[in-house]
Design a protein around this motif. Structure first.
Motif, PDB file in Angstrom:
ATOM      1  N   THR A  44      16.755-102.270 -26.425  1.00 26.86           N
ATOM      2  CA  THR A  44      15.446-102.792 -26.843  1.00 26.86           C
ATOM      3  C   THR A  44      14.471-101.644 -27.060  1.00 26.86           C
ATOM      4  O   THR A  44      13.693-101.659 -28.023  1.00 26.86           O
ATOM      5  CB  THR A  44      14.908-103.796 -25.819  1.00 26.86           C
ATOM      6  N   LEU A  45      14.506-100.618 -26.197  1.00 22.96           N
ATOM      7  CA  LEU A  45      13.644 -99.447 -26.396  1.00 22.96           C
ATOM      8  C   LEU A  45      13.935 -98.793 -27.740  1.00 22.96           C
ATOM      9  O   LEU A  45      13.013 -98.410 -28.459  1.00 22.96           O
ATOM     10  CB  LEU A  45      13.843 -98.429 -25.269  1.00 22.96           C
ATOM     11  N   VAL A  46      15.231 -98.670 -28.071  1.00 20.36           N
ATOM     12  CA  VAL A  46      15.605 -98.106 -29.372  1.00 20.36           C
ATOM     13  C   VAL A  46      14.988 -98.932 -30.487  1.00 20.36           C
ATOM     14  O   VAL A  46      14.377 -98.409 -31.422  1.00 20.36           O
ATOM     15  CB  VAL A  46      17.149 -98.049 -29.516  1.00 20.36           C
ATOM     16  N   ARG A  47      15.124-100.248 -30.402  1.00 18.61           N
ATOM     17  CA  ARG A  47      14.610-101.142 -31.447  1.00 18.61           C
ATOM     18  C   ARG A  47      13.085-101.099 -31.542  1.00 18.61           C
ATOM     19  O   ARG A  47      12.526-101.245 -32.628  1.00 18.61           O
ATOM     20  CB  ARG A  47      15.080-102.568 -31.176  1.00 18.61           C
ATOM     21  N   LEU A  48      12.420-100.891 -30.427  1.00 11.91           N
ATOM     22  CA  LEU A  48      10.962-100.785 -30.449  1.00 11.91           C
ATOM     23  C   LEU A  48      10.517 -99.492 -31.129  1.00 11.91           C
ATOM     24  O   LEU A  48       9.550 -99.480 -31.887  1.00 11.91           O
ATOM     25  CB  LEU A  48      10.397-100.847 -29.030  1.00 11.91           C
ATOM     26  N   LEU A  49      11.250 -98.410 -30.867  1.00 10.58           N
ATOM     27  CA  LEU A  49      10.856 -97.112 -31.408  1.00 10.58           C
ATOM     28  C   LEU A  49      11.268 -96.900 -32.862  1.00 10.58           C
ATOM     29  O   LEU A  49      10.716 -96.047 -33.536  1.00 10.58           O
ATOM     30  CB  LEU A  49      11.412 -95.985 -30.529  1.00 10.58           C
ATOM     31  N   ASN A  50      12.234 -97.680 -33.352  1.00  5.37           N
ATOM     32  CA  ASN A  50      12.576 -97.560 -34.770  1.00  5.37           C
ATOM     33  C   ASN A  50      12.048 -98.735 -35.588  1.00  5.37           C
ATOM     34  O   ASN A  50      12.384 -98.883 -36.756  1.00  5.37           O
ATOM     35  CB  ASN A  50      14.087 -97.352 -34.981  1.00  5.37           C
ATOM     36  N   GLY A  51      11.214 -99.564 -34.966  1.00 10.57           N
ATOM     37  CA  GLY A  51      10.535-100.639 -35.675  1.00 10.57           C
ATOM     38  C   GLY A  51      11.322-101.923 -35.839  1.00 10.57           C
ATOM     39  O   GLY A  51      10.777-102.926 -36.304  1.00 10.57           O
ATOM     40  N   LEU A  52      12.605-101.931 -35.475  1.00 11.73           N
ATOM     41  CA  LEU A  52      13.395-103.155 -35.642  1.00 11.73           C
ATOM     42  C   LEU A  52      12.843-104.304 -34.799  1.00 11.73           C
ATOM     43  O   LEU A  52      12.937-105.460 -35.184  1.00 11.73           O
ATOM     44  CB  LEU A  52      14.869-102.897 -35.316  1.00 11.73           C
ATOM     45  N   ALA A  53      12.275-103.957 -33.650  1.00 18.07           N
ATOM     46  CA  ALA A  53      11.575-104.955 -32.848  1.00 18.07           C
ATOM     47  C   ALA A  53      10.083-104.623 -32.932  1.00 18.07           C
ATOM     48  O   ALA A  53       9.700-103.507 -32.629  1.00 18.07           O
ATOM     49  CB  ALA A  53      12.045-104.918 -31.395  1.00 18.07           C
ATOM     50  N   PRO A  54       9.264-105.500 -33.419  1.00 14.08           N
ATOM     51  CA  PRO A  54       9.544-106.891 -33.749  1.00 14.08           C
ATOM     52  C   PRO A  54       9.810-107.159 -35.241  1.00 14.08           C
ATOM     53  O   PRO A  54      10.011-108.312 -35.610  1.00 14.08           O
ATOM     54  CB  PRO A  54       8.260-107.587 -33.321  1.00 14.08           C
ATOM     55  N   GLN A  55       9.812-106.138 -36.099  1.00 18.41           N
ATOM     56  CA  GLN A  55       9.863-106.406 -37.537  1.00 18.41           C
ATOM     57  C   GLN A  55      11.131-107.136 -37.977  1.00 18.41           C
ATOM     58  O   GLN A  55      11.068-107.993 -38.850  1.00 18.41           O
ATOM     59  CB  GLN A  55       9.697-105.105 -38.323  1.00 18.41           C
ATOM     60  N   TYR A  56      12.276-106.788 -37.415  1.00 16.41           N
ATOM     61  CA  TYR A  56      13.528-107.457 -37.791  1.00 16.41           C
ATOM     62  C   TYR A  56      13.894-108.540 -36.795  1.00 16.41           C
ATOM     63  O   TYR A  56      14.255-109.649 -37.165  1.00 16.41           O
ATOM     64  CB  TYR A  56      14.658-106.420 -37.899  1.00 16.41           C
ATOM     65  N   TYR A  57      13.790-108.219 -35.508  1.00 17.45           N
ATOM     66  CA  TYR A  57      14.181-109.166 -34.465  1.00 17.45           C
ATOM     67  C   TYR A  57      13.085-110.179 -34.139  1.00 17.45           C
ATOM     68  O   TYR A  57      13.320-111.123 -33.402  1.00 17.45           O
ATOM     69  CB  TYR A  57      14.587-108.412 -33.194  1.00 17.45           C
ATOM     70  N   HIS A  58      11.890-109.944 -34.660  1.00 12.89           N
ATOM     71  CA  HIS A  58      10.726-110.793 -34.411  1.00 12.89           C
ATOM     72  C   HIS A  58      10.396-110.773 -32.926  1.00 12.89           C
ATOM     73  O   HIS A  58      10.394-109.719 -32.334  1.00 12.89           O
ATOM     74  CB  HIS A  58      10.937-112.192 -34.999  1.00 12.89           C
ATOM     75  N   GLY A  59      10.078-111.851 -32.302  1.00  2.81           N
ATOM     76  CA  GLY A  59       9.723-111.837 -30.896  1.00  2.81           C
ATOM     77  C   GLY A  59       8.255-111.511 -30.684  1.00  2.81           C
ATOM     78  O   GLY A  59       7.449-111.503 -31.613  1.00  2.81           O
TER      79      GLY A  59
END
Length: 197
Positions: A44-59
């Motif tokens: 989740t930290l990875v996804r937050l720092l590369n923008g996937l969360a929340p842009q792709y995963y939403h939430g």
């Protein structure tokens, strides 16, 4: 370069946050290692720092995830990926092309980079990782260490300012792990911000 300020993030339909009140900073020329047990929120930290969360995963995100001082919610994934390269645990899942050279070029081509600039960037990235003799090789015939180098070459050809690696040594033998460690030390010395999960 990479920063989380009091970040909490909850995936859609989840009852509790995947990460709560996280603060993290990775500055240029710094390599930060994030460890923890399975399921603790590292991905989740990875996804937050590369923008996937929340842009792709939403939430639902509270706090601020920043890249070069800008909130990831205010930049497109295309803009973020030009600044931050992410190499996942299994680089094969990131491959779009069949040969080493084509894989190293695909991201630049998708961005519409001029052909001569693309060729030079790809050649330099392949040479930097010792892959120039494998340029025409099928990515399907490579060792795990070579696949990881191809994934890294694809990222480096784009000239990012930060690099995120998700369990980079998981599928590597000791020699390939040492090669990776040397390369990360070189990138750190050149001023890249690096997060290793």
């Amino acid at each position: 370069m990479l920063r989380l300020d009091s970040v909490s993030y909850t995936y859609p339909q989840a009852a509790t946050p995947a990460v709560a009140d996280v603060n993290l900073a990775v500055r240029p020329g710094q390599l930060v290692l994030c460890t923890g047990r399975s399921g603790c929120g590292k991905s989740t930290l990875v996804r937050l720092l590369n923008g996937l969360a929340p842009q792709y995963y939403h939430g639902f995100l509270t706090g601020r995830a920043l890249i070069d001082g800008h909130d990831t919610r205010e930049r497109s994934l295309t803009e973020i990926s030009a600044l931050v390269g992410t190499l996942f645990q299994n680089p094969e899942t990131q491959f779009f092309a069949l040969t080493v050279e084509d894989e190293a070029a695909v991201s630049l081509e998708c961005r519409g980079v001029e052909s001569s600039v693309c060729v030079t960037a790809v050649r330099n990235a392949l040479k930097e990782l010792g892959l120039e003799n494998l340029a025409a090789q099928s990515v399907l015939k490579l060792s795990e260490g070579q696949k990881q180098k191809v994934g890294l070459a694809s990222i480096l050809s784009q000239g990012p300012r930060a690099l995120i690696l998700d369990e980079p040594s998981a599928n590597l033998d000791p020699e390939a792990t040492e090669d990776l460690a040397r390369k990360l030390a070189e990138l750190k010395a050149r001023g890249m911000a690096i997060l290793v999960v």
